[in-house]
Design a protein around this motif. Structure first.
Motif, PDB file in Angstrom:
ATOM      1  N   CYS A 169     -91.895  -3.174 -47.629  1.00  0.00           N
ATOM      2  CA  CYS A 169     -93.076  -3.901 -47.156  1.00  0.00           C
ATOM      3  C   CYS A 169     -92.862  -5.405 -47.288  1.00  0.00           C
ATOM      4  O   CYS A 169     -93.734  -6.189 -46.937  1.00  0.00           O
ATOM      5  CB  CYS A 169     -94.325  -3.474 -47.911  1.00  0.00           C
ATOM      6  N   THR A 170     -91.703  -5.800 -47.793  1.00  0.00           N
ATOM      7  CA  THR A 170     -91.309  -7.203 -47.860  1.00  0.00           C
ATOM      8  C   THR A 170     -89.801  -7.283 -47.719  1.00  0.00           C
ATOM      9  O   THR A 170     -89.101  -6.277 -47.928  1.00  0.00           O
ATOM     10  CB  THR A 170     -91.760  -7.857 -49.179  1.00  0.00           C
ATOM     11  N   SER A 171     -89.310  -8.453 -47.395  1.00  0.00           N
ATOM     12  CA  SER A 171     -87.863  -8.612 -47.209  1.00  0.00           C
ATOM     13  C   SER A 171     -87.290  -9.678 -48.131  1.00  0.00           C
ATOM     14  O   SER A 171     -86.180 -10.155 -47.922  1.00  0.00           O
ATOM     15  CB  SER A 171     -87.556  -8.990 -45.754  1.00  0.00           C
ATOM     16  N   THR A 172     -88.021 -10.043 -49.167  1.00  0.00           N
ATOM     17  CA  THR A 172     -87.608 -11.125 -50.058  1.00  0.00           C
ATOM     18  C   THR A 172     -87.098 -10.588 -51.380  1.00  0.00           C
ATOM     19  O   THR A 172     -87.795  -9.844 -52.077  1.00  0.00           O
ATOM     20  CB  THR A 172     -88.777 -12.095 -50.318  1.00  0.00           C
ATOM     21  N   ILE A 173     -85.867 -10.950 -51.735  1.00  0.00           N
ATOM     22  CA  ILE A 173     -85.266 -10.598 -53.019  1.00  0.00           C
ATOM     23  C   ILE A 173     -85.570 -11.716 -54.012  1.00  0.00           C
ATOM     24  O   ILE A 173     -85.114 -12.847 -53.845  1.00  0.00           O
ATOM     25  CB  ILE A 173     -83.732 -10.432 -52.890  1.00  0.00           C
ATOM     26  N   SER A 174     -86.355 -11.418 -55.021  1.00  0.00           N
ATOM     27  CA  SER A 174     -86.732 -12.435 -56.005  1.00  0.00           C
ATOM     28  C   SER A 174     -85.742 -12.451 -57.163  1.00  0.00           C
ATOM     29  O   SER A 174     -86.114 -12.337 -58.330  1.00  0.00           O
ATOM     30  CB  SER A 174     -88.149 -12.182 -56.512  1.00  0.00           C
ATOM     31  N   ASN A 175     -84.470 -12.596 -56.822  1.00  0.00           N
ATOM     32  CA  ASN A 175     -83.394 -12.600 -57.819  1.00  0.00           C
ATOM     33  C   ASN A 175     -82.229 -13.389 -57.212  1.00  0.00           C
ATOM     34  O   ASN A 175     -82.094 -13.445 -55.987  1.00  0.00           O
ATOM     35  CB  ASN A 175     -82.951 -11.162 -58.129  1.00  0.00           C
ATOM     36  N   PRO A 176     -81.375 -14.022 -58.031  1.00  0.00           N
ATOM     37  CA  PRO A 176     -80.257 -14.777 -57.457  1.00  0.00           C
ATOM     38  C   PRO A 176     -79.261 -13.898 -56.704  1.00  0.00           C
ATOM     39  O   PRO A 176     -78.509 -14.391 -55.863  1.00  0.00           O
ATOM     40  CB  PRO A 176     -79.594 -15.414 -58.692  1.00  0.00           C
ATOM     41  N   TYR A 177     -79.227 -12.615 -57.024  1.00  0.00           N
ATOM     42  CA  TYR A 177     -78.348 -11.671 -56.350  1.00  0.00           C
ATOM     43  C   TYR A 177     -79.032 -10.314 -56.329  1.00  0.00           C
ATOM     44  O   TYR A 177     -80.085 -10.115 -56.948  1.00  0.00           O
ATOM     45  CB  TYR A 177     -76.988 -11.576 -57.056  1.00  0.00           C
ATOM     46  N   CYS A 178     -78.447  -9.376 -55.616  1.00  0.00           N
ATOM     47  CA  CYS A 178     -79.074  -8.062 -55.456  1.00  0.00           C
ATOM     48  C   CYS A 178     -78.801  -7.171 -56.667  1.00  0.00           C
ATOM     49  O   CYS A 178     -77.650  -7.042 -57.106  1.00  0.00           O
ATOM     50  CB  CYS A 178     -78.546  -7.380 -54.197  1.00  0.00           C
ATOM     51  N   ASP A 179     -79.845  -6.565 -57.179  1.00  0.00           N
ATOM     52  CA  ASP A 179     -79.710  -5.524 -58.187  1.00  0.00           C
ATOM     53  C   ASP A 179     -80.776  -4.471 -57.916  1.00  0.00           C
ATOM     54  O   ASP A 179     -81.592  -4.618 -57.000  1.00  0.00           O
ATOM     55  CB  ASP A 179     -79.807  -6.092 -59.609  1.00  0.00           C
ATOM     56  N   ASN A 180     -80.776  -3.410 -58.686  1.00  0.00           N
ATOM     57  CA  ASN A 180     -81.688  -2.298 -58.401  1.00  0.00           C
ATOM     58  C   ASN A 180     -83.161  -2.685 -58.506  1.00  0.00           C
ATOM     59  O   ASN A 180     -83.943  -2.353 -57.598  1.00  0.00           O
ATOM     60  CB  ASN A 180     -81.374  -1.122 -59.330  1.00  0.00           C
ATOM     61  N   PRO A 181     -83.599  -3.391 -59.569  1.00  0.00           N
ATOM     62  CA  PRO A 181     -85.023  -3.760 -59.628  1.00  0.00           C
ATOM     63  C   PRO A 181     -85.473  -4.616 -58.450  1.00  0.00           C
ATOM     64  O   PRO A 181     -86.565  -4.407 -57.907  1.00  0.00           O
ATOM     65  CB  PRO A 181     -85.115  -4.541 -60.955  1.00  0.00           C
ATOM     66  N   SER A 182     -84.641  -5.571 -58.045  1.00  0.00           N
ATOM     67  CA  SER A 182     -85.034  -6.425 -56.920  1.00  0.00           C
ATOM     68  C   SER A 182     -85.070  -5.634 -55.614  1.00  0.00           C
ATOM     69  O   SER A 182     -85.839  -5.964 -54.701  1.00  0.00           O
ATOM     70  CB  SER A 182     -84.080  -7.610 -56.784  1.00  0.00           C
ATOM     71  N   LEU A 183     -84.283  -4.562 -55.508  1.00  0.00           N
ATOM     72  CA  LEU A 183     -84.284  -3.731 -54.306  1.00  0.00           C
ATOM     73  C   LEU A 183     -85.519  -2.832 -54.239  1.00  0.00           C
ATOM     74  O   LEU A 183     -86.163  -2.741 -53.190  1.00  0.00           O
ATOM     75  CB  LEU A 183     -83.019  -2.874 -54.253  1.00  0.00           C
ATOM     76  N   PHE A 184     -85.880  -2.169 -55.359  1.00  0.00           N
ATOM     77  CA  PHE A 184     -87.038  -1.280 -55.249  1.00  0.00           C
ATOM     78  C   PHE A 184     -88.357  -2.063 -55.253  1.00  0.00           C
ATOM     79  O   PHE A 184     -89.401  -1.537 -54.869  1.00  0.00           O
ATOM     80  CB  PHE A 184     -87.019  -0.157 -56.304  1.00  0.00           C
ATOM     81  N   LYS A 185     -88.308  -3.338 -55.652  1.00  0.00           N
ATOM     82  CA  LYS A 185     -89.509  -4.169 -55.558  1.00  0.00           C
ATOM     83  C   LYS A 185     -89.816  -4.578 -54.121  1.00  0.00           C
ATOM     84  O   LYS A 185     -90.880  -5.143 -53.847  1.00  0.00           O
ATOM     85  CB  LYS A 185     -89.351  -5.415 -56.431  1.00  0.00           C
TER      86      LYS A 185
END
Length: 312
Positions: A169-185
């Motif tokens: 429902c969003t396309s923004t990763i709130s992390n400097p890089y991709c990890d699992n929490p930022s993906l399922f958020k």
């Protein structure tokens, strides 16, 4: 009808906060650190591979650690370096994001298992010295290396499989890089199974590594206490202190991120800790082992001496 399986193909990275004036200094610093990490870790691997005197169980098992460190740095730092120089919005494809998350989580998970098998090797060497070569055969070394990587790979595949099934429902990763929490958020669905599995697997892995390594050192300390040989005690302190320092550095860095992920009010601090997690242990490990391990230190010294210019 609402499409519950919709996923964004392109994601925006919004967790990297670097000003225009600090971009180049930060880029140069991270680049130098990344080059050092790769050269030092791969250099140690090559040295152990080429030097027959280092073809011993202790060093063969240790090779897993610099491989893990190189994987950890390569999963995160190249992407960060590219993003730092990007003055506009930073984007990454969903597939690349999942691959990056896989590499980042695999390196952090396998660090626990690698340090556990190294602790087992130290236990056998100190507590069962007469049976060491009988127990630590080439087959045992290979089996321990498989144990260090395969369970970690399975855990991360399950972890990311739970996340990939989710819609966005969003396309923004709130992390400097991709990890699992930022993906399922990225999803507005129920992510409780993801949170439970992620927390349980992290806690279980942490408890297992602390228990395994703690029990190993208690047994080593007991054997050293019973044995009056000062030579044995010096050997135990020399070989175990290096391993323990590396483990404590990794444990502190990993626990910091795990705690900060549970507090959304400390987002900037969490982002900084996430980057340092892939920088501090990976750059310190080769230094600590290179300085403390005589055979590796002497081997590296010989390499540099051969490259010196012959005086006239």
């Amino acid at each position: 009808m609402e499409n519950r399986s919709y996923r964004y193909e392109i994601l925006k990275i919004d967790g990297l906060r670097v000003t225009r004036y600090s971009a180049y200094p930060v880029f140069v610093l991270l680049l130098l650190i990344y080059v050092f990490i790769m050269v030092s870790n791969l250099g140690i691997i090559m040295k152990i591979a080429m030097e027959k005197a280092l073809h011993k169980p202790m060093y063969l098992l240790f090779c897993n650690l610099p491989v893990c460190d190189a994987l950890s740095a390569s999963s995160v730092l190249p992407g960060l370096l590219k993003d730092i120089l990007t003055e506009s919005d930073r984007y990454i494809s969903y597939v690349a994001c999942v691959i990056q998350a896989f590499g980042a989580h695999l390196s952090s998970t396998s660090s626990h298992t690698i340090l556990m098998i190294m602790a087992f090797d130290r236990y056998v060497a100190i507590c069962e010295p007469l049976r060491y070569h009988t127990i630590m055969t080439n087959r045992m070394v290979g089996m321990l290396s498989v144990i260090a990587w395969v369970p970690a790979i399975i855990l991360i595949i399950i972890l990311l499989s739970l996340t990939i099934r989710l819609s966005h429902c969003t396309s923004t990763i709130s992390n400097p890089y991709c990890d699992n929490p930022s993906l399922f958020k990225l999803s507005c669905e129920n992510v409780l199974p993801n949170q439970i599995y992620g927390l349980l697997s992290s806690v279980l892995l942490l408890v297992m590594s602390v228990s395994c390594i703690g029990l190993t050192y208690i047994k080593i300390a007991y054997v050293c206490f019973k044995n009056q040989s000062s030579t044995m005690k010096r050997k135990a302190i020399k070989t175990c202190s290096t391993h323990l320092i590396v483990y404590l550095i990794f444990l502190v860095c990993g626990s910091t991120i795990l705690i900060l992920h549970r507090f959304t009010s400390h987002e900037e601090l969490r982002n900084l800790a996430s980057i340092l997690y892939h920088v501090v242990p990976t750059s310190l490990n080769p230094v600590i082992y290179g300085l403390q391990t005589t055979e590796i230190r002497q081997g590296l010294k010989q390499i540099f001496q051969r490259r010196k210019v012959i005086p006239r």
